[in-house]
Scaffold this active site. Sequence first.
Site, PDB file in Angstrom:
ATOM      1  N   GLY A 104     -13.170 -11.708  -8.132  1.00  0.00           N
ATOM      2  CA  GLY A 104     -13.452 -10.992  -9.374  1.00  0.00           C
ATOM      3  C   GLY A 104     -12.335 -11.029 -10.410  1.00  0.00           C
ATOM      4  O   GLY A 104     -12.592 -10.948 -11.609  1.00  0.00           O
ATOM      5  N   ASP A 159     -10.147  -6.838 -10.699  1.00  0.00           N
ATOM      6  CA  ASP A 159     -11.031  -6.683 -11.857  1.00  0.00           C
ATOM      7  C   ASP A 159     -11.386  -5.222 -12.122  1.00  0.00           C
ATOM      8  O   ASP A 159     -11.371  -4.757 -13.256  1.00  0.00           O
ATOM      9  CB  ASP A 159     -12.323  -7.511 -11.659  1.00  0.00           C
ATOM     10  N   ASP A 162     -13.338   0.785  -8.245  1.00  0.00           N
ATOM     11  CA  ASP A 162     -14.653   1.430  -8.112  1.00  0.00           C
ATOM     12  C   ASP A 162     -14.529   2.558  -7.085  1.00  0.00           C
ATOM     13  O   ASP A 162     -14.145   3.673  -7.423  1.00  0.00           O
ATOM     14  CB  ASP A 162     -15.670   0.355  -7.720  1.00  0.00           C
ATOM     15  N   LYS A 190     -13.606   2.499 -13.128  1.00  0.00           N
ATOM     16  CA  LYS A 190     -14.950   3.092 -13.222  1.00  0.00           C
ATOM     17  C   LYS A 190     -14.859   4.602 -13.028  1.00  0.00           C
ATOM     18  O   LYS A 190     -14.274   5.069 -12.046  1.00  0.00           O
ATOM     19  CB  LYS A 190     -15.849   2.482 -12.142  1.00  0.00           C
ATOM     20  N   PHE A 211     -23.249  -0.718 -13.237  1.00  0.00           N
ATOM     21  CA  PHE A 211     -22.884  -2.004 -12.665  1.00  0.00           C
ATOM     22  C   PHE A 211     -22.677  -3.029 -13.773  1.00  0.00           C
ATOM     23  O   PHE A 211     -23.573  -3.293 -14.567  1.00  0.00           O
ATOM     24  CB  PHE A 211     -23.935  -2.489 -11.669  1.00  0.00           C
ATOM     25  N   VAL A 212     -21.472  -3.589 -13.815  1.00  0.00           N
ATOM     26  CA  VAL A 212     -21.134  -4.501 -14.913  1.00  0.00           C
ATOM     27  C   VAL A 212     -20.926  -5.934 -14.415  1.00  0.00           C
ATOM     28  O   VAL A 212     -20.564  -6.158 -13.258  1.00  0.00           O
ATOM     29  CB  VAL A 212     -19.856  -4.030 -15.661  1.00  0.00           C
ATOM     30  N   ASP A 218     -19.285 -10.314 -10.912  1.00  0.00           N
ATOM     31  CA  ASP A 218     -20.558 -10.975 -10.602  1.00  0.00           C
ATOM     32  C   ASP A 218     -21.649 -10.012 -10.154  1.00  0.00           C
ATOM     33  O   ASP A 218     -21.375  -8.871  -9.766  1.00  0.00           O
ATOM     34  CB  ASP A 218     -20.340 -11.992  -9.485  1.00  0.00           C
ATOM     35  N   ARG A 224     -20.257 -14.587 -13.635  1.00  0.00           N
ATOM     36  CA  ARG A 224     -18.796 -14.503 -13.783  1.00  0.00           C
ATOM     37  C   ARG A 224     -18.347 -15.206 -15.054  1.00  0.00           C
ATOM     38  O   ARG A 224     -17.294 -14.906 -15.598  1.00  0.00           O
ATOM     39  CB  ARG A 224     -18.098 -15.160 -12.586  1.00  0.00           C
TER      40      ARG A 224
END
Length: 246
Positions: A104, A159, A162, A190, A211-212, A218, A224
């Site tokens: 990521g 990235d 979470d 997040k 969810f991004v 991805d 991506r």
Amino acid sequence: MPKRQIYSSCSDFLFSIFVTFVTVRTLCPNLPDSRKRKGYRVSTIFVARADLSSGEECFSSQLVRLMRTLLTEAELREGVIRLARQIESQYQGKTLTIVAVMTGSLVLLADLMRMIRLPLRVGVIQASSYRGGTVSGDLVTESEMLLNVCDHDVLLVDDIFDTGRTLDHLTQLLQTRGAKSVASAVLLHKLRKHEVTMRPDFSAFEIPDEFVVGYGLDFLDMFRNLPHLAVLDPTEIEAARKQAKS
Ligand code: IMP
Ligand code: MG
């Protein structure tokens, strides 16, 4: 303009609207009937494929998905520059070792490392916790490609923060490998209930609990390559889940 010509250009215009509507409905079967999900719009993502006959790369297939832009390419760039400046000021006079969490952070790493004006060592580690979609599963790490971190100031780069389990686990792993110090930097933080007490030392953006995809992130290994960050419409996620089950 003669009347007949006006009628003909009007009908051409209406016909082109009709064709666009039918095309979008055909290519995007998951489009909700109301088509009124606020802010979401249909994005066409071109998937690069190698054309083996000519040896050239061409755009041969498309994916059409409902998504809404959360951060533009320009906003992401500004965020990464901010991150680089904060990191620089924290590590003045030191050599920094970046350990980027694959896959990521691939795009973030490529941009960030070129913006940091410090003596820099760069390595990667593989970690994945998303099993077939958006729900966090067991954490799997692969440290075969990890460089020597013993007695080095290490910055983990990922990235997104979470649940927090990935960075928490990797911080401990690098400490056991003898790193002098371990800090962490993420592009996205997040805003949700985290499962660990640690927090990243540097983050460029706080984002809502959605969810991004894009800029390295991805969904089922796709998207991506989007240059911006987008929120995938929950109906798309649901549809992909159902498809995977059947
Ligand atoms: P954590 O361990 O729950 O903090 O999750 C970290 C990893 O989950 C990140 O490195 C991402 O690869 C992935 N992840 C978490 N949220 C998202 C998201 O919204 N989109 C794509 N990947 C995500
Ligand atoms: Mg990751």
